[in-house]
Design an enzyme around this catalytic site. Structure first.
Site, PDB file in Angstrom:
ATOM      1  CE1 TYR A 252       3.067  -3.588  11.845  1.00  0.00           C
ATOM      2  CE2 TYR A 252       1.596  -2.272  12.947  1.00  0.00           C
ATOM      3  CZ  TYR A 252       2.063  -2.210  12.026  1.00  0.00           C
ATOM      4  OH  TYR A 252       2.473  -0.997  11.595  1.00  0.00           O
TER       5      TYR A 252
ATOM      6  CG  LEU B 116     -11.984   0.826   9.864  1.00  0.00           C
ATOM      7  CD1 LEU B 116     -12.744  -0.216  10.647  1.00  0.00           C
ATOM      8  CD2 LEU B 116     -11.988   2.114  10.817  1.00  0.00           C
TER       9      LEU B 116
ATOM     10  NE  ARG C  53      -5.863   2.515  16.102  1.00  0.00           N
ATOM     11  CZ  ARG C  53      -5.785   2.334  16.978  1.00  0.00           C
ATOM     12  NH1 ARG C  53      -6.457   3.564  18.214  1.00  0.00           N
ATOM     13  NH2 ARG C  53      -6.297   1.107  17.914  1.00  0.00           N
TER      14      ARG C  53
ATOM     15  CB  THR D   5       3.843   1.928  12.851  1.00  0.00           C
ATOM     16  OG1 THR D   5       2.856   2.045  14.076  1.00  0.00           O
ATOM     17  CG2 THR D   5       4.631   0.513  13.514  1.00  0.00           C
ATOM     18  CG  ASP D   6       1.409   5.788  15.778  1.00  0.00           C
ATOM     19  OD1 ASP D   6       0.839   4.637  15.258  1.00  0.00           O
ATOM     20  OD2 ASP D   6       0.156   6.491  15.458  1.00  0.00           O
ATOM     21  CD  GLU D   7      -0.607  -0.099  14.843  1.00  0.00           C
ATOM     22  OE1 GLU D   7      -0.538  -1.102  15.786  1.00  0.00           O
ATOM     23  OE2 GLU D   7      -1.760   0.457  13.975  1.00  0.00           O
TER      24      GLU D   7
ATOM     25  CG  PHE E  57      -1.319   0.798   2.040  1.00  0.00           C
ATOM     26  CD1 PHE E  57      -2.446   1.780   0.412  1.00  0.00           C
ATOM     27  CD2 PHE E  57      -1.610   1.684   3.476  1.00  0.00           C
ATOM     28  CE1 PHE E  57      -3.162   3.217   0.592  1.00  0.00           C
ATOM     29  CE2 PHE E  57      -2.806   2.578   3.395  1.00  0.00           C
ATOM     30  CZ  PHE E  57      -2.906   3.870   2.189  1.00  0.00           C
TER      31      PHE E  57
ATOM     32  CE  LYS F 260       7.492  -1.044  11.154  1.00  0.00           C
ATOM     33  NZ  LYS F 260       8.057  -1.677   9.599  1.00  0.00           N
TER      34      LYS F 260
ATOM     35  CG  ASP G 260      11.992 -13.380   2.456  1.00  0.00           C
ATOM     36  OD1 ASP G 260      11.952 -12.253   3.164  1.00  0.00           O
ATOM     37  OD2 ASP G 260      11.225 -15.117   2.883  1.00  0.00           O
TER      38      ASP G 260
ATOM     39  CB  THR H 204       8.782 -10.223   7.712  1.00  0.00           C
ATOM     40  OG1 THR H 204       8.134 -11.584   7.152  1.00  0.00           O
ATOM     41  CG2 THR H 204       8.096  -9.315   7.246  1.00  0.00           C
TER      42      THR H 204
HETATM   43  P1  NAD Z   1       1.453  -3.355   3.305  1.00  0.00           P
HETATM   44  O1  NAD Z   1       0.921  -4.766   4.299  1.00  0.00           O
HETATM   45  O2  NAD Z   1       0.210  -3.176   2.180  1.00  0.00           O
HETATM   46  O3  NAD Z   1       2.825  -3.909   2.719  1.00  0.00           O
HETATM   47  C1  NAD Z   1       3.483  -4.774   2.885  1.00  0.00           C
HETATM   48  C2  NAD Z   1       4.590  -4.551   1.211  1.00  0.00           C
HETATM   49  O4  NAD Z   1       5.323  -5.401   2.032  1.00  0.00           O
HETATM   50  C3  NAD Z   1       3.600  -5.723   0.945  1.00  0.00           C
HETATM   51  O5  NAD Z   1       3.938  -5.435  -0.676  1.00  0.00           O
HETATM   52  C4  NAD Z   1       4.392  -7.294   1.179  1.00  0.00           C
HETATM   53  O6  NAD Z   1       4.511  -8.275  -0.398  1.00  0.00           O
HETATM   54  C5  NAD Z   1       5.845  -7.114   1.260  1.00  0.00           C
HETATM   55  N1  NAD Z   1       6.431  -7.901   2.698  1.00  0.00           N
HETATM   56  C6  NAD Z   1       6.092  -8.632   3.252  1.00  0.00           C
HETATM   57  N2  NAD Z   1       7.213  -9.405   3.795  1.00  0.00           N
HETATM   58  C7  NAD Z   1       7.694  -9.378   2.602  1.00  0.00           C
HETATM   59  C8  NAD Z   1       9.096 -10.352   2.775  1.00  0.00           C
HETATM   60  N3  NAD Z   1       9.647 -11.253   4.058  1.00  0.00           N
HETATM   61  N4  NAD Z   1       9.985  -9.885   1.740  1.00  0.00           N
HETATM   62  C9  NAD Z   1      10.412  -8.742   0.860  1.00  0.00           C
HETATM   63  N5  NAD Z   1       8.811  -8.182   0.665  1.00  0.00           N
HETATM   64  C10 NAD Z   1       7.747  -8.656   2.255  1.00  0.00           C
HETATM   65  O7  NAD Z   1       1.943  -2.877   4.544  1.00  0.00           O
HETATM   66  P2  NAD Z   1       1.773  -0.998   4.306  1.00  0.00           P
HETATM   67  O8  NAD Z   1       0.310  -0.457   5.029  1.00  0.00           O
HETATM   68  O9  NAD Z   1       1.895  -0.136   2.710  1.00  0.00           O
HETATM   69  O10 NAD Z   1       2.793  -0.605   5.311  1.00  0.00           O
HETATM   70  C11 NAD Z   1       4.080  -0.167   5.282  1.00  0.00           C
HETATM   71  C12 NAD Z   1       5.106   0.214   6.251  1.00  0.00           C
HETATM   72  O11 NAD Z   1       4.297   0.974   6.642  1.00  0.00           O
HETATM   73  C13 NAD Z   1       5.055  -0.994   7.147  1.00  0.00           C
HETATM   74  O12 NAD Z   1       6.476  -1.743   7.601  1.00  0.00           O
HETATM   75  C14 NAD Z   1       4.405  -0.748   7.650  1.00  0.00           C
HETATM   76  O13 NAD Z   1       4.933  -1.056   9.910  1.00  0.00           O
HETATM   77  C15 NAD Z   1       4.432   0.925   7.857  1.00  0.00           C
HETATM   78  N6  NAD Z   1       3.500   1.664   8.807  1.00  0.00           N
HETATM   79  C16 NAD Z   1       2.206   1.261   8.210  1.00  0.00           C
HETATM   80  C17 NAD Z   1       1.240   2.631   8.646  1.00  0.00           C
HETATM   81  C18 NAD Z   1      -0.014   1.989   7.747  1.00  0.00           C
HETATM   82  O14 NAD Z   1      -1.591   3.013   8.504  1.00  0.00           O
HETATM   83  N7  NAD Z   1      -0.166   1.262   6.970  1.00  0.00           N
HETATM   84  C19 NAD Z   1       1.435   3.259   9.550  1.00  0.00           C
HETATM   85  C20 NAD Z   1       2.372   3.243   9.733  1.00  0.00           C
HETATM   86  C21 NAD Z   1       3.489   2.676   9.712  1.00  0.00           C
HETATM   87  P1  TYD Z   2      -6.642  -0.941  11.272  1.00  0.00           P
HETATM   88  O1  TYD Z   2      -7.259  -0.438  10.118  1.00  0.00           O
HETATM   89  O2  TYD Z   2      -6.707  -2.129  11.226  1.00  0.00           O
HETATM   90  O3  TYD Z   2      -5.208  -1.178  11.846  1.00  0.00           O
HETATM   91  P2  TYD Z   2      -4.579  -0.194  13.118  1.00  0.00           P
HETATM   92  O4  TYD Z   2      -5.350  -1.773  14.463  1.00  0.00           O
HETATM   93  O5  TYD Z   2      -3.155  -0.702  12.534  1.00  0.00           O
HETATM   94  O6  TYD Z   2      -4.885   1.185  14.104  1.00  0.00           O
HETATM   95  O7  TYD Z   2      -7.939  -0.326  12.725  1.00  0.00           O
HETATM   96  C1  TYD Z   2      -8.092   0.562  12.729  1.00  0.00           C
HETATM   97  C2  TYD Z   2      -9.007   0.110  13.715  1.00  0.00           C
HETATM   98  O8  TYD Z   2     -10.514  -0.221  13.735  1.00  0.00           O
HETATM   99  C3  TYD Z   2      -8.735  -0.389  14.669  1.00  0.00           C
HETATM  100  O9  TYD Z   2      -8.727   0.542  16.073  1.00  0.00           O
HETATM  101  C4  TYD Z   2      -9.963  -1.280  15.105  1.00  0.00           C
HETATM  102  C5  TYD Z   2     -10.327  -1.458  14.350  1.00  0.00           C
HETATM  103  N1  TYD Z   2     -11.538  -1.846  13.384  1.00  0.00           N
HETATM  104  C6  TYD Z   2     -12.551  -2.710  13.773  1.00  0.00           C
HETATM  105  O10 TYD Z   2     -13.505  -2.415  14.198  1.00  0.00           O
HETATM  106  N2  TYD Z   2     -13.195  -3.465  12.856  1.00  0.00           N
HETATM  107  C7  TYD Z   2     -12.091  -4.042  11.986  1.00  0.00           C
HETATM  108  O11 TYD Z   2     -12.868  -4.945  11.279  1.00  0.00           O
HETATM  109  C8  TYD Z   2     -11.136  -3.741  11.293  1.00  0.00           C
HETATM  110  C9  TYD Z   2      -9.961  -4.956  10.795  1.00  0.00           C
HETATM  111  C10 TYD Z   2     -10.197  -2.743  12.613  1.00  0.00           C
END
Ligand code: NAD
Ligand code: TYD
Length: 352
Positions: free
Chosen positions: A158, A198, A222, A133-135, A14, A162, A62, A103
């Protein structure tokens, strides 16, 4: 010859796909190498518009495969790394923590070692940028913000994985002098997000008149940031960030889940020409997520003051664009949700 060869890991996911698109289009003088193993979350369809550009190349690998990663560093003469590859979904980490340690921790370590060996102590013009991540900071109560000084206190497998990867990155900076930078971002939303999170999950369910599984009372909060603003922040930090520093990225945009869900319902119903409130009946309160963090909120003042970054988009505009994108890209969603996703969905939501 390119001015710089940059390795982006997880570029088919993403956030990674938005970042790759930004870098490939903005910097024709850079070569962008996208390393991704294509898990369920990786999708090359996310990058259709840049796949033929001369400064872009995809390498299937990988990040845990240390030998192969090392070879890629040498073959492509990598000078900069932006590391996003990860297992990223909290609910999956509760079901299968091992794959998150593998991973997110071992994979990051493999990349750090490969960078250290490939750069051989000559760290001039090199950078290892770790996207986190902020988590990692844990959960907030009713008020306050996460700053760069907030102590780590992860609660989910998770966020624990991280946090551990962040510690390894800092350890390589402190022990070996590897030039690193870390950013910790809040929840992202926008196009190309896998419908386990979500926002895309709920938009898809509203479209298909399926129940909306709200965890607990829907009162968790969030802080949502438009994904293209995250990609812009990464670009700024990669080019102007101070080596060894951490930057928090967020939009000062907090939403209680249930309020956000109501905005999504309203927007989808309006865009589909349904009567206002039609889909409210789909709201279904289900068993809460184990260890569910109450509230996340990021203070991104440092990034604004030191590097001049600010979110470009108001949330109302961003969510409208996002809903429209999912409605207009039904084929993208159908391709994802037709296969293994069905099994995932049944398994994840069966007990709820
Ligand atoms: P995502 O799950 O959409 O994408 C992860 C990508 O990593 C995928 O393309 C997957 O194929 C690849 N991948 C997974 N395991 C792998 C491996 N072993 N080797 C090579 N590639 C691998 O994740 P995202 O939401 O795009 O998040 C990207 C980064 O940003 C992550 O590190 C996540 O912790 C961080 N992040 C995400 C969010 C969010 O809201 N989505 C917020 C803050 C930080
Ligand atoms: P999510 O998108 O999984 O992100 P994160 O847990 O990393 O913040 O979830 C966002 C919020 O939505 C979180 O408080 C959990 C809630 N949630 C639901 O209530 N129902 C759902 O089916 C999902 C996936 C998340």
């Amino acid at each position: 010859m390119f001015k710089k060869n940059i390795l982006v890991t997880g570029g088919a996911g993403f956030i990674g796909s938005h970042l790759v698109r930004l870098l490939v289009n903005k910097y024709p003088e850079y070569k962008i190498i996208n390393m991704d193993v294509l898990t369920y979350a990786g999708n090359l369809a996310n990058l259709k518009d840049v796949e033929d550009k001369p400064n872009y190349e995809f390498v299937k690998c990988d990040i845990c495969d240390f030998e192969k990663v090392q070879k890629i560093f040498i073959d492509y003469q990598i000078e900069g790394v932006i590391h996003l590859a990860a297992e990223s979904h909290v609910d999956r980490s509760i079901k299968d923590p091992f794959s998150f340690a593998q991973t997110n921790v071992m994979g990051t370590l493999s990349l750090l070692q490969a960078a250290k060996f490939a750069w051989g102590g000559n760290f001039e013009d090199k950078l290892f940028y770790h996207v986190s991540t902020d988590e990692v900071y844990g959960a907030l109560g009713e008020d306050g913000f996460f700053t760069e000084e907030t102590s780590y206190d992860p609660h989910s497998p998770y966020s624990a994985s991280k946090a551990s990867s962040d510690h390894f990155v800092r350890a390589f900076q402190d022990t070996f002098g590897l030039p690193t930078v870390i950013s910790n971002c809040s929840n992202n939303y926008g196009s190309f997000q896998f419908p386990e999170k979500l926002i895309p999950l709920f938009i898809n369910n509203i479209c298909n008149n399926k129940p909306l599984p709200v965890y607990g009372k829907g009162e968790n909060v969030r802080d949502w940031l438009y994904v293209e603003d995250h990609a812009r922040a990464i670009d700024v930090i990669f080019h102007k960030g101070k080596i060894g520093d951490t930057y928090n990225i967020g939009g000062f945009n907090e939403w209680k889940n249930i309020d956000l869900i109501k905005v999504m319902i309203k927007t989808v119903d309006r865009l589909l020409g349904r009567e206002e409130g039609t889909s409210e009946k789909l709201i279904t309160y289900v068993t809460d997520r184990a260890g569910h963090d109450l509230r996340y909120a990021i203070d991104s003042t440092k990034l604004k003051v030191e590097l001049g970054w600010e979110p470009s988009l108001q949330f109302e505009e961003g969510i409208e664009e996002t809903v429209k994108w999912y409605l207009e890209n039904k084929e993208w969603m159908d391709n994802i949700t037709s296969g293994d996703y069905q099994e995932y969905y049944k398994e994840m939501y069966k007990a709820k």
